[in-house]
Design a protein around this motif. Structure first.
Motif, PDB file in Angstrom:
ATOM      1  N   LEU A 297     -15.528  32.474 -12.589  1.00  0.00           N
ATOM      2  CA  LEU A 297     -15.649  31.913 -13.964  1.00  0.00           C
ATOM      3  C   LEU A 297     -15.625  30.413 -13.958  1.00  0.00           C
ATOM      4  O   LEU A 297     -14.436  29.622 -13.687  1.00  0.00           O
ATOM      5  CB  LEU A 297     -14.792  32.511 -14.832  1.00  0.00           C
ATOM      6  CG  LEU A 297     -14.657  32.106 -16.250  1.00  0.00           C
ATOM      7  CD1 LEU A 297     -15.886  32.191 -16.952  1.00  0.00           C
ATOM      8  CD2 LEU A 297     -13.514  32.915 -16.982  1.00  0.00           C
TER       9      LEU A 297
ATOM     10  N   GLN B 226     -20.506  35.711  -6.915  1.00  0.00           N
ATOM     11  CA  GLN B 226     -21.195  35.681  -8.420  1.00  0.00           C
ATOM     12  C   GLN B 226     -20.412  34.558  -9.142  1.00  0.00           C
ATOM     13  O   GLN B 226     -19.368  34.512  -9.018  1.00  0.00           O
ATOM     14  CB  GLN B 226     -21.047  37.040  -9.042  1.00  0.00           C
ATOM     15  CG  GLN B 226     -21.386  38.263  -8.036  1.00  0.00           C
ATOM     16  CD  GLN B 226     -21.255  39.581  -8.821  1.00  0.00           C
ATOM     17  OE1 GLN B 226     -22.090  40.131  -9.529  1.00  0.00           O
ATOM     18  NE2 GLN B 226     -20.008  40.245  -8.858  1.00  0.00           N
TER      19      GLN B 226
ATOM     20  N   VAL C 222     -16.013  37.607  -9.288  1.00  0.00           N
ATOM     21  CA  VAL C 222     -16.865  36.543 -10.113  1.00  0.00           C
ATOM     22  C   VAL C 222     -16.130  35.302 -10.255  1.00  0.00           C
ATOM     23  O   VAL C 222     -15.065  35.353 -10.621  1.00  0.00           O
ATOM     24  CB  VAL C 222     -17.110  37.026 -11.474  1.00  0.00           C
ATOM     25  CG1 VAL C 222     -17.889  36.200 -12.414  1.00  0.00           C
ATOM     26  CG2 VAL C 222     -17.961  38.515 -11.375  1.00  0.00           C
TER      27      VAL C 222
ATOM     28  N   ARG D  52     -18.972  38.681 -22.355  1.00  0.00           N
ATOM     29  CA  ARG D  52     -18.870  39.621 -21.347  1.00  0.00           C
ATOM     30  C   ARG D  52     -19.420  41.000 -21.721  1.00  0.00           C
ATOM     31  O   ARG D  52     -19.608  41.718 -20.303  1.00  0.00           O
ATOM     32  CB  ARG D  52     -17.200  39.938 -21.335  1.00  0.00           C
ATOM     33  CG  ARG D  52     -16.444  40.469 -22.603  1.00  0.00           C
ATOM     34  CD  ARG D  52     -15.133  40.466 -22.816  1.00  0.00           C
ATOM     35  NE  ARG D  52     -14.629  41.796 -21.933  1.00  0.00           N
ATOM     36  CZ  ARG D  52     -13.286  41.974 -21.928  1.00  0.00           C
ATOM     37  NH1 ARG D  52     -12.485  41.419 -22.555  1.00  0.00           N
ATOM     38  NH2 ARG D  52     -12.983  43.033 -21.123  1.00  0.00           N
TER      39      ARG D  52
ATOM     40  N   VAL E 139     -25.389  39.586 -18.786  1.00  0.00           N
ATOM     41  CA  VAL E 139     -24.159  39.403 -17.794  1.00  0.00           C
ATOM     42  C   VAL E 139     -24.170  40.585 -17.131  1.00  0.00           C
ATOM     43  O   VAL E 139     -24.067  40.704 -15.954  1.00  0.00           O
ATOM     44  CB  VAL E 139     -22.920  38.970 -18.611  1.00  0.00           C
ATOM     45  CG1 VAL E 139     -21.626  38.963 -17.664  1.00  0.00           C
ATOM     46  CG2 VAL E 139     -23.003  37.475 -19.457  1.00  0.00           C
TER      47      VAL E 139
ATOM     48  N   LEU F 185     -20.212  32.795 -13.366  1.00  0.00           N
ATOM     49  CA  LEU F 185     -20.566  32.994 -14.586  1.00  0.00           C
ATOM     50  C   LEU F 185     -20.149  31.529 -15.195  1.00  0.00           C
ATOM     51  O   LEU F 185     -18.850  30.942 -15.217  1.00  0.00           O
ATOM     52  CB  LEU F 185     -19.567  33.925 -15.286  1.00  0.00           C
ATOM     53  CG  LEU F 185     -19.581  34.041 -17.087  1.00  0.00           C
ATOM     54  CD1 LEU F 185     -21.195  34.313 -17.517  1.00  0.00           C
ATOM     55  CD2 LEU F 185     -18.786  35.037 -17.633  1.00  0.00           C
TER      56      LEU F 185
ATOM     57  N   LEU G  72     -24.636  40.483 -13.187  1.00  0.00           N
ATOM     58  CA  LEU G  72     -23.386  40.494 -12.200  1.00  0.00           C
ATOM     59  C   LEU G  72     -22.938  41.693 -12.272  1.00  0.00           C
ATOM     60  O   LEU G  72     -22.979  42.438 -13.219  1.00  0.00           O
ATOM     61  CB  LEU G  72     -22.385  39.459 -12.733  1.00  0.00           C
ATOM     62  CG  LEU G  72     -22.843  38.153 -13.275  1.00  0.00           C
ATOM     63  CD1 LEU G  72     -22.011  37.231 -13.822  1.00  0.00           C
ATOM     64  CD2 LEU G  72     -23.518  37.417 -11.907  1.00  0.00           C
TER      65      LEU G  72
ATOM     66  N   VAL H 174     -24.938  33.715 -13.888  1.00  0.00           N
ATOM     67  CA  VAL H 174     -25.418  33.445 -15.175  1.00  0.00           C
ATOM     68  C   VAL H 174     -25.081  32.382 -15.696  1.00  0.00           C
ATOM     69  O   VAL H 174     -23.878  32.093 -15.789  1.00  0.00           O
ATOM     70  CB  VAL H 174     -24.799  34.826 -16.114  1.00  0.00           C
ATOM     71  CG1 VAL H 174     -25.135  34.645 -17.305  1.00  0.00           C
ATOM     72  CG2 VAL H 174     -25.194  36.169 -15.552  1.00  0.00           C
TER      73      VAL H 174
END
Length: 284
Positions: free
Chosen positions: A168, A85, A166, A151, A156, A87, A160, A113
């Protein structure tokens, strides 16, 4: 995501009338795309980009190296156990080897995302989005300065699973947050939302390798529209406080796990940025 199939620069009057985009002010994402040879930019973006290039002629090299770094980092992260995943905040205008394309080549089930606050980025991303059938992607219109909005957003939390690791990604975005925006606190809040085993990856502009006359020229070129704040090695290192920084540590971008097959690498002075990747350890 891929580049737009259109040819030539967009019609400024037409684009601004349809979308409400302010074409009179340079935007970092559009200017970055201009340096990379993209087509979705306006007169203000080109003028700002050319002014910065006049002060720092290696800016296009620096932009290209940041894109190569992005591919290397996403490839590394998608190879870590349990990391499926991503972000990606400050994602920028779609180009070759976007996050989901790189990650889903390794595992088609990866979920991504994208977050940005530029209307052109959002419009292009939503129009050109094409995930693998096994994975998922979403595009969120939000600003890194309001991490709580990111968040807790349904795009999101619906894409996720924040109970699982995740990655980032904050590439070339934090230097647009001056100290009054509390960038270190912003990053800490985003990291705090992620479980142990997640990762933080950052690239950040620096003046550490530049002579004083170049710094003076760049400060003049970025003073008009940008809230731009490059940071020193120690200041970039602070973003990783309490995390487990992976080898080779906080280093100039060309030095972060360079491609063996690359014919040559930019120098730290040409790349003008630091990067690092760090794992979020278990909370005590």
């Amino acid at each position: 995501m891929r580049w737009s199939a259109s040819t030539g620069a967009p019609s400024e009057g037409l684009r601004s009338a349809r979308s409400g985009i302010d074409t009179s002010v340079a935007h970092p994402a559009r200017r970055y795309g201009y340096w990379l040879g993209g087509k979705d930019h306006f007169t203000a973006d080109r003028a700002s980009g050319d002014a910065i290039a006049a002060a720092f002629p290696d800016i296009r090299t620096a932009a290209a190296e940041n894109r190569r770094l992005h591919r290397r980092v996403v490839t590394f992260l998608a190879g870590q156990a349990g990391v499926r995943q991503f972000l990606d905040i400050g994602a920028g205008i779609p180009g070759p080897d976007n996050t989901h394309e790189v990650a889903q080549r390794i595992d088609p089930a990866c979920r991504v995302v994208y977050v940005d606050n530029d209307p052109i980025v959002i419009n292009h991303s939503r129009a050109l989005l094409s995930s693998s059938p096994q994975g998922a992607t979403a595009v969120l219109d939000a600003d890194v300065r309001t991490p709580q909005d990111i968040r807790h957003h349904s795009d999101v939390t619906g894409t996720l699973d924040l109970t699982r690791p995740v990655a980032l990604l904050l590439f070339a975005v934090l230097h647009f947050l001056p100290d009054e925006d509390k960038p270190h606190e912003v990053v800490a809040e985003l990291v705090d939302a992620l479980p142990a085993g997640s990762y933080l990856a950052v690239s950040h502009a620096t003046y550490d390798f530049m002579p004083p006359h170049t710094i003076t020229a760049l400060e003049a070129a970025t003073a008009v529209h940008d809230r731009f704040q490059p940071r020193t090695l120690d200041e970039v290192d602070r973003f990783f406080y309490g995390l487990e920084v992976v080898a080779p540590g906080v280093v100039p971008t060309p030095h972060w796990r360079p491609d063996d097959q690359a014919a040559s690498q930019p120098t730290p002075a040409e790349a003008a940025a630091y990067t690092a990747v760090a794992r979020i350890p278990p909370r005590r």
